[in-house]
Design a protein around this motif. Structure first.
Motif, PDB file in Angstrom:
ATOM      1  N   THR A  90       0.807  -1.230   0.000  1.00 42.50           N
ATOM      2  CA  THR A  90       0.000   0.000   0.000  1.00 42.50           C
ATOM      3  C   THR A  90       0.833   1.270   0.000  1.00 42.50           C
ATOM      4  OG1 THR A  90      -0.134  -0.041   2.425  1.00 42.50           O
ATOM      5  CG2 THR A  90      -1.878  -1.170   1.199  1.00 42.50           C
ATOM      6  N   SER A 143       1.938  -2.046  -4.767  1.00 40.02           N
ATOM      7  CA  SER A 143       1.618  -3.363  -5.350  1.00 40.02           C
ATOM      8  C   SER A 143       2.580  -3.753  -6.461  1.00 40.02           C
ATOM      9  CB  SER A 143       0.169  -3.388  -5.862  1.00 40.02           C
ATOM     10  OG  SER A 143      -0.736  -3.133  -4.817  1.00 40.02           O
ATOM     11  N   ASN A 166      -2.913  -5.124 -15.304  1.00 41.63           N
ATOM     12  CA  ASN A 166      -4.268  -4.792 -15.750  1.00 41.63           C
ATOM     13  C   ASN A 166      -4.302  -3.711 -16.820  1.00 41.63           C
ATOM     14  OD1 ASN A 166      -3.477  -2.677 -14.148  1.00 41.63           O
ATOM     15  ND2 ASN A 166      -5.359  -2.585 -12.933  1.00 41.63           N
ATOM     16  N   SER A 207      -4.998   6.883 -11.434  1.00 42.71           N
ATOM     17  CA  SER A 207      -5.087   5.424 -11.254  1.00 42.71           C
ATOM     18  C   SER A 207      -3.707   4.825 -11.030  1.00 42.71           C
ATOM     19  CB  SER A 207      -5.744   4.789 -12.480  1.00 42.71           C
ATOM     20  OG  SER A 207      -7.068   5.242 -12.637  1.00 42.71           O
ATOM     21  N   ASN A 250      -2.695   3.330  -7.520  1.00 40.75           N
ATOM     22  CA  ASN A 250      -2.936   1.906  -7.753  1.00 40.75           C
ATOM     23  C   ASN A 250      -4.415   1.568  -7.551  1.00 40.75           C
ATOM     24  OD1 ASN A 250      -2.123  -0.764  -8.359  1.00 40.75           O
ATOM     25  ND2 ASN A 250      -2.143  -1.277  -6.193  1.00 40.75           N
ATOM     26  N   THR A 251      -5.261   2.373  -8.194  1.00 40.36           N
ATOM     27  CA  THR A 251      -6.711   2.239  -8.074  1.00 40.36           C
ATOM     28  C   THR A 251      -7.333   2.282  -9.467  1.00 40.36           C
ATOM     29  OG1 THR A 251      -6.683   3.362  -5.928  1.00 40.36           O
ATOM     30  CG2 THR A 251      -8.801   3.224  -7.054  1.00 40.36           C
ATOM     31  N   ASN A 252      -8.350   1.483  -9.677  1.00 39.40           N
ATOM     32  CA  ASN A 252      -9.059   1.484 -10.952  1.00 39.40           C
ATOM     33  C   ASN A 252     -10.147   2.558 -10.921  1.00 39.40           C
ATOM     34  OD1 ASN A 252     -10.030   0.836 -13.458  1.00 39.40           O
ATOM     35  ND2 ASN A 252     -11.108  -1.007 -12.792  1.00 39.40           N
ATOM     36  N   GLN A 257     -17.580   4.701  -4.790  1.00 38.70           N
ATOM     37  CA  GLN A 257     -16.851   3.442  -4.769  1.00 38.70           C
ATOM     38  C   GLN A 257     -17.799   2.314  -5.117  1.00 38.70           C
ATOM     39  OE1 GLN A 257     -13.400   3.302  -3.638  1.00 38.70           O
ATOM     40  NE2 GLN A 257     -13.370   1.228  -4.476  1.00 38.70           N
ATOM     41  N   GLY A 312     -17.360  -1.627  -5.625  1.00 48.24           N
ATOM     42  CA  GLY A 312     -16.441  -2.770  -5.578  1.00 48.24           C
ATOM     43  C   GLY A 312     -15.015  -2.281  -5.513  1.00 48.24           C
ATOM     44  N   ASP A 313     -14.187  -2.717  -6.464  1.00 46.99           N
ATOM     45  CA  ASP A 313     -12.795  -2.289  -6.476  1.00 46.99           C
ATOM     46  C   ASP A 313     -12.564  -1.125  -7.441  1.00 46.99           C
ATOM     47  OD1 ASP A 313     -13.211  -3.625  -8.826  1.00 46.99           O
ATOM     48  OD2 ASP A 313     -11.421  -4.884  -8.702  1.00 46.99           O
ATOM     49  N   GLU A 314     -13.646  -0.465  -7.884  1.00 43.47           N
ATOM     50  CA  GLU A 314     -13.546   0.665  -8.792  1.00 43.47           C
ATOM     51  C   GLU A 314     -14.044   1.950  -8.128  1.00 43.47           C
ATOM     52  OE1 GLU A 314     -14.161  -1.209 -13.273  1.00 43.47           O
ATOM     53  OE2 GLU A 314     -15.875  -0.327 -12.205  1.00 43.47           O
TER      54      GLU A 314
END
Length: 332
Positions: A126, A144, A201, A273, A277-279, A318, A320-322
């Motif tokens: 993180t 990551s 990704n 992003s 480290n975030t979509n 937010q 989910g993971d997006e």
């Protein structure tokens, strides 16, 4: 724990394990260390082999010839071994000779193993972290991400395996090229500063040069990059392209600063992003061309999103993971 101290610690732990002087907790610690990295497993196997050889009891008559054959081949691979007559009077000397040679071979194996450069491994979760490598280079790993660094492989190269993205400041050494392998791309330098984005990704791998020259290869394709140039490898098309760098925020990994000057939201979202480290996804097509002018210095993603919402009329949620962006991009 420093690399040398760690090496000495686990060498000692292996010795105590093989001699039966470890408790259950130490055995578990050693097992976890061996399974954590193929290099650790290789070190353990080499040490165990040498230990077994050096701890051999006096060989039986029937073992003498086989032991001498194996050990002589290890020491002198091109030598011819002449089979000696099995006179009873010579058996004692054969036993002694075989045992001595076994000890020499085991000592040589141990020495050769521990003289071999050991790989360095680092991984982040993180946070972004800088690491100083043994050759004088520095790598800054984004969140990551991970690297495995070998200061000298069998080809005389400084070898790196990269997962994720990182910025490299490579110490110059014309005798030892610095070679990075990541997915289907190989990057080779002698000494320079550059950024590599190899996140799994993403549809493309990017290499951006800050200074010096960088060779980027994939299959039979190759491009040579200089300052302010970038290579883009499109994964689906298996195509490697050379371009002038238009990404003004690739250094944010080191500086912590993101600068947007009339930047299209779509471009800004890519930089955000990558940095966090975030979509982040733009839900409304009209938002893509929305221009952003703002500077974020050492801000969290939550703080950046709050500023975008209050200043540009963009909503974020937010899912989910997006992180999904909606709105009309109106200015207050």
């Amino acid at each position: 724990m420093e690399q040398k101290d760690q090496h000495d610690y686990y060498s000692n732990l292996i010795s105590r394990y093989l001699s039966g002087n470890t408790d259950a907790a130490e055995q578990k610690e050693l097992e976890q260390w061996v399974l954590a990295d193929p290099a650790n497993k290789k070190q353990f196997i080499a040490f165990k082999k040498a230990w077994m050889l050096s701890g051999m009891q006096e060989p039986q008559d029937t073992q003498v010839e086989a032991i001498w054959q194996r050990t002589s081949e290890e020491l002198f691979p091109t030598a011819k071994v002449r089979k000696l007559p099995a006179h009873r009077s010579s058996n004692r000397w054969l036993k002694i000779a075989a045992t001595v040679v076994v000890l020499i071979v085991s000592a040589a194996l141990v020495y050769r193993h521990f003289q071999t450069p050991q790989p360095f491994f680092a991984a982040t979760t993180t946070v972004t972290m800088p690491y100083d490598l043994s050759d004088g280079s520095r790598v800054t790993l984004n969140k990551s991400s991970s690297i495995r660094f070998l200061p000298k492989n069998e080809n005389g190269e400084r070898e790196v395996q990269l997962t994720g993205d990182a910025f490299f400041d490579v110490a110059r050494d014309e005798t030892a090229p610095f070679v990075i392998e990541t997915q289907n791309v190989e990057i080779e330098v002698l000494g320079t500063s550059f950024y590599v984005d190899s996140r799994v990704n993403q549809s493309a791998i990017q290499v951006i040069v800050q200074s010096g020259s960088v060779a980027v290869r994939s299959g039979g394709q190759e491009v040579i990059l200089n300052k302010d140039e970038q290579a883009v490898f499109q994964k689906d098309e298996n195509q490697l392209l050379k371009q002038i760098n238009q990404d003004e925020n690739y250094l944010a990994l080191k500086s912590g600063e993101l600068v947007f000057k009339d930047t299209p939201l779509e471009t800004a979202v890519f930089a955000l992003s990558r940095q966090f480290n975030t979509n982040i996804k733009i839900a409304d097509e009209a938002l893509r061309a929305c221009s952003i002018t703002s500077t974020f210095k050492n801000k969290s993603l939550a703080a950046v999103l709050t500023i975008l919402e209050s200043s540009f009329g963009i909503q974020s949620v937010q899912q989910g993971d997006e992180v999904v962006l909606t709105g009309s991009c109106s200015r207050d």
